[in-house]
Write an enzyme that holds these catalytic residues in place. Structure first.
Site, PDB file in Angstrom:
ATOM      1  N   ARG A  56      -6.609   6.178   8.397  1.00 38.35           N
ATOM      2  CA  ARG A  56      -5.785   6.102   9.573  1.00 38.35           C
ATOM      3  C   ARG A  56      -4.650   6.754   9.499  1.00 38.35           C
ATOM      4  O   ARG A  56      -4.416   7.641  10.671  1.00 38.35           O
ATOM      5  CB  ARG A  56      -6.065   4.811  10.081  1.00 38.35           C
ATOM      6  CG  ARG A  56      -7.355   4.540  11.095  1.00 38.35           C
ATOM      7  CD  ARG A  56      -6.914   2.388  10.759  1.00 38.35           C
ATOM      8  NE  ARG A  56      -7.143   2.255   9.541  1.00 38.35           N
ATOM      9  CZ  ARG A  56      -8.834   1.911   8.894  1.00 38.35           C
ATOM     10  NH1 ARG A  56      -9.463   2.060   9.406  1.00 38.35           N
ATOM     11  NH2 ARG A  56      -8.435   2.015   7.987  1.00 38.35           N
ATOM     12  N   THR A  57      -3.654   6.578   8.885  1.00 40.30           N
ATOM     13  CA  THR A  57      -2.506   7.122   9.279  1.00 40.30           C
ATOM     14  C   THR A  57      -2.219   8.414   9.077  1.00 40.30           C
ATOM     15  O   THR A  57      -1.495   9.805   9.567  1.00 40.30           O
ATOM     16  CB  THR A  57      -2.005   6.619   8.017  1.00 40.30           C
ATOM     17  OG1 THR A  57      -2.109   4.844   8.266  1.00 40.30           O
ATOM     18  CG2 THR A  57       0.169   6.993   8.355  1.00 40.30           C
ATOM     19  N   LYS A  86       0.495  15.289 -13.849  1.00 42.51           N
ATOM     20  CA  LYS A  86       1.000  15.706 -15.106  1.00 42.51           C
ATOM     21  C   LYS A  86       2.033  15.386 -15.776  1.00 42.51           C
ATOM     22  O   LYS A  86       2.614  15.275 -16.155  1.00 42.51           O
ATOM     23  CB  LYS A  86       1.204  17.346 -14.732  1.00 42.51           C
ATOM     24  CG  LYS A  86      -0.483  18.390 -14.806  1.00 42.51           C
ATOM     25  CD  LYS A  86      -0.325  19.740 -14.859  1.00 42.51           C
ATOM     26  CE  LYS A  86      -0.972  20.533 -13.866  1.00 42.51           C
ATOM     27  NZ  LYS A  86      -1.043  21.752 -13.455  1.00 42.51           N
ATOM     28  N   ARG A 107       3.406   8.995   1.477  1.00 36.89           N
ATOM     29  CA  ARG A 107       2.643   7.394   1.528  1.00 36.89           C
ATOM     30  C   ARG A 107       3.127   7.791   0.127  1.00 36.89           C
ATOM     31  O   ARG A 107       2.720   8.514  -1.071  1.00 36.89           O
ATOM     32  CB  ARG A 107       1.245   7.135   2.246  1.00 36.89           C
ATOM     33  CG  ARG A 107       0.341   6.029   1.205  1.00 36.89           C
ATOM     34  CD  ARG A 107      -0.212   5.791   1.568  1.00 36.89           C
ATOM     35  NE  ARG A 107      -0.328   5.624   2.813  1.00 36.89           N
ATOM     36  CZ  ARG A 107      -1.080   4.707   3.855  1.00 36.89           C
ATOM     37  NH1 ARG A 107      -2.420   4.526   3.534  1.00 36.89           N
ATOM     38  NH2 ARG A 107      -1.015   4.069   5.299  1.00 36.89           N
ATOM     39  N   HIS A 135       5.881   0.442   6.753  1.00 32.41           N
ATOM     40  CA  HIS A 135       5.183   0.980   7.366  1.00 32.41           C
ATOM     41  C   HIS A 135       5.632   1.575   9.103  1.00 32.41           C
ATOM     42  O   HIS A 135       4.737   0.707   9.392  1.00 32.41           O
ATOM     43  CB  HIS A 135       3.494   0.532   7.099  1.00 32.41           C
ATOM     44  CG  HIS A 135       2.319   1.880   6.884  1.00 32.41           C
ATOM     45  ND1 HIS A 135       3.003   3.020   7.489  1.00 32.41           N
ATOM     46  CD2 HIS A 135       1.215   1.188   7.304  1.00 32.41           C
ATOM     47  CE1 HIS A 135       1.526   2.911   7.481  1.00 32.41           C
ATOM     48  NE2 HIS A 135       0.651   2.801   7.225  1.00 32.41           N
TER      49      HIS A 135
HETATM   50  C1  NCD Z   1      -2.247  -0.145   5.887  1.00 34.86           C
HETATM   51  C2  NCD Z   1      -1.609   0.504   4.739  1.00 34.86           C
HETATM   52  O1  NCD Z   1      -2.101   1.721   4.175  1.00 34.86           O
HETATM   53  O2  NCD Z   1       0.048  -0.043   4.706  1.00 34.86           O
HETATM   54  N1  NCD Z   1      -3.038   0.635   6.277  1.00 34.86           N
HETATM   55  C3  NCD Z   1      -2.882   1.936   7.129  1.00 34.86           C
HETATM   56  O3  NCD Z   1      -2.022   2.119   7.320  1.00 34.86           O
HETATM   57  N2  NCD Z   1      -3.816   1.322   8.825  1.00 34.86           N
HETATM   58  C4  NCD Z   1      -3.011  -1.427   5.656  1.00 34.86           C
HETATM   59  C5  NCD Z   1      -4.002  -1.738   4.621  1.00 34.86           C
HETATM   60  O4  NCD Z   1      -4.125  -0.609   3.523  1.00 34.86           O
HETATM   61  O5  NCD Z   1      -4.363  -2.514   4.392  1.00 34.86           O
END
Ligand code: NCD
Length: 310
Positions: A56-57, A86, A107, A135
Site C-alpha cells: 500500500r505505502t 554490497k 522505508r 509511520h
Molecule cells: C504497515 C507497515 O509496514 O508498517 N503496513 C502499511 O504500511 N500499511 C503495517 C505492517 O506491516 O504490519
C-alpha cells in the site's frame, strides 16, 4: 500555513498542521481519482527507496505523485537489488539518490533512519516507516479515514488492539490523534504494550487511556477500533510468534457481543489472522476504504513539500 521540509514523524505536528493536511487531501480527491488532470508537480520527481516490503505505502505514494503530474523512480527491494546488498551505508545511498530526484520516500528497518537521512539529504525525506518508530503517512491516512467515517475527530474513544509495542502505524496514529479530544483503550498480548514514550506524550497532552487485558472490555465503549498484526519480523525470538499468534482475534461474534454502538473498524493491513474475514460485511468495516486515503494524504504532503498546494 503548514510547511514541511521533511516528514519523519507525527510527534511534532500540531492539531492545526494535521487539520490543514487533511483539508488539502480532501481537495485533491478528484485529482487522485483521475477525474481531474493535474500538472502541479510536472517538473518534480520522487524516488521511493524501500528496504522493507510494501504494498500500500509504495504504490499509493507513487500513484499520488503520478496523479499530480510528477515522475517516479523506484527501488522496491533495496536490500537485495541495490548497492545496499554490497554493504553501502545509508549515508552514501542517500547522498547518491538525492542526485536523481526532488524528494525521497524512505522505508527502513531501523528506528531513526528517516531522521538520520533527513540530516544529510539535499532533498526532502518522507518517512514511509522506520522500524518500530513511526509511520507518519499511515497515521495521517488513518486519521483522515476516521474523520470521513465519524465526521469528527473530537469526542471519540479509540480502541487499539494488537502488537502495540512494535507497530509503527499505531505509534503515529496515537501521536497524531492525541492532538484531538480523543481517549484510548489499548489491548495487547502481555509484553506487547504501547511504548512508554508514546504513553508519556498522550498523558502530557491531557488525553486519557486505559490498558485492558481483553478485547471485549476494550470494545465496550469504543467508537473506533483499530486492529493490527503481530510484527513477526521484529521479534527477536521466532518461537515467540507461535506462542502468541491467535491470542487475540477480532471476529464477528466477538464484535457483535461486545460493542454498544456503531463502530468504525480500521486495520493498516496486511492482516494475518487477527481480523477475521467475517467482519468484512459489518457496515463500519472501513479497512478497504482506508487505503485510498493513502493516495490523498500522500498527494497532499507532496504538494505541501513543494509549496504547490491546491
Ligand atoms: C504497515 C507497515 O509496514 O508498517 N503496513 C502499511 O504500511 N500499511 C503495517 C505492517 O506491516 O504490519
Amino acid at each position: 500555513m503548514v510547511q514541511l521540509s521533511h516528514l519523519v514523524g507525527l510527534r511534532d505536528l500540531s492539531r492545526g498542521d494535521i487539520v490543514e493536511i487533511l483539508d488539502i487531501a480532501e481537495k485533491l480527491e478528484d485529482t487522485c481519482r483521475g477525474k481531474v488532470v493535474s500538472k502541479i508537480l510536472n517538473d518534480k520527481s520522487m524516488a521511493t527507496f524501500f528496504y522493507e516490503p510494501s504494498t500500500r505505502t509504495r504504490l499509493s505514494f507513487e500513484m499520488a505523485m503520478l496523479r499530480l503530474g510528477g515522475s517516479v523512480v523506484s527501488m522496491a527491494d533495496a536490500k537485495s537489488t541495490s548497492s545496499v546488498w554490497k554493504g553501502e551505508t545509508l549515508h552514501d545511498t542517500i547522498r547518491t539518490i538525492d542526485n536523481y530526484c526532488d524528494v525521497i520516500v524512505l522505508r527502513h528497518p531501523d528506528a531513526g533512519a528517516a531522521a538520520e537521512a533527513a540530516g544529510y539529504s539535499k532533498v526532502p525525506v518522507l518517512n514511509a516507516g522506520d522500524g518500530t518508530n513511526e509511520h507518519p503517512t499511515q497515521g495521517l491516512l488513518d486519521i483522515l479515514t476516521i474523520r470521513h467515517e465519524k465526521k469528527t475527530l473530537d469526542g471519540l474513544k479509540v480502541a487499539l488492539i494488537g502488537d502495540l509495542k512494535h507497530t509503527r502505524s499505531t505509534n503515529s496514529l496515537t501521536l497524531g490523534l492525541s492532538n484531538f479530544d480523543v481517549s484510548f483503550n489499548f489491548v495487547s498480548p502481555s509484553g506487547f504494550e504501547t511504548s512508554d514514550w508514546i504513553l508519556d506524550l498522550v498523558k502530557s497532552r491531557g488525553r486519557k487511556y486505559v490498558q485492558y487485558s481483553t478485547i471485549q472490555d476494550a470494545l465496550a465503549d469504543a467508537d473506533v477500533v483499530y486492529v493490527c498484526r503481530i510484527q513477526k519480523e521484529r521479534l527477536g525470538d521466532p518461537h515467540l510468534y507461535d506462542t502468541i499468534k491467535g491470542s487475540y482475534i477480532l471476529d464477528r461474534k466477538t464484535l457483535d457481543s461486545s460493542i454498544t454502538k456503531d463502530v468504525t473498524i480500521l486495520h493498516h493491513l496486511p492482516r494475518v489472522g487477527e481480523l477475521a474475514t467475517d467482519v468484512d460485511s459489518y457496515p463500519g468495516a472501513a479497512y478497504f476504504r482506508q487505503p485510498f486515503n493513502g493516495v490523498l494524504v500522500r498527494a497532499a504532503l507532496l504538494s505541501i513539500i513543494f509549496n504547490r498546494t491546491p
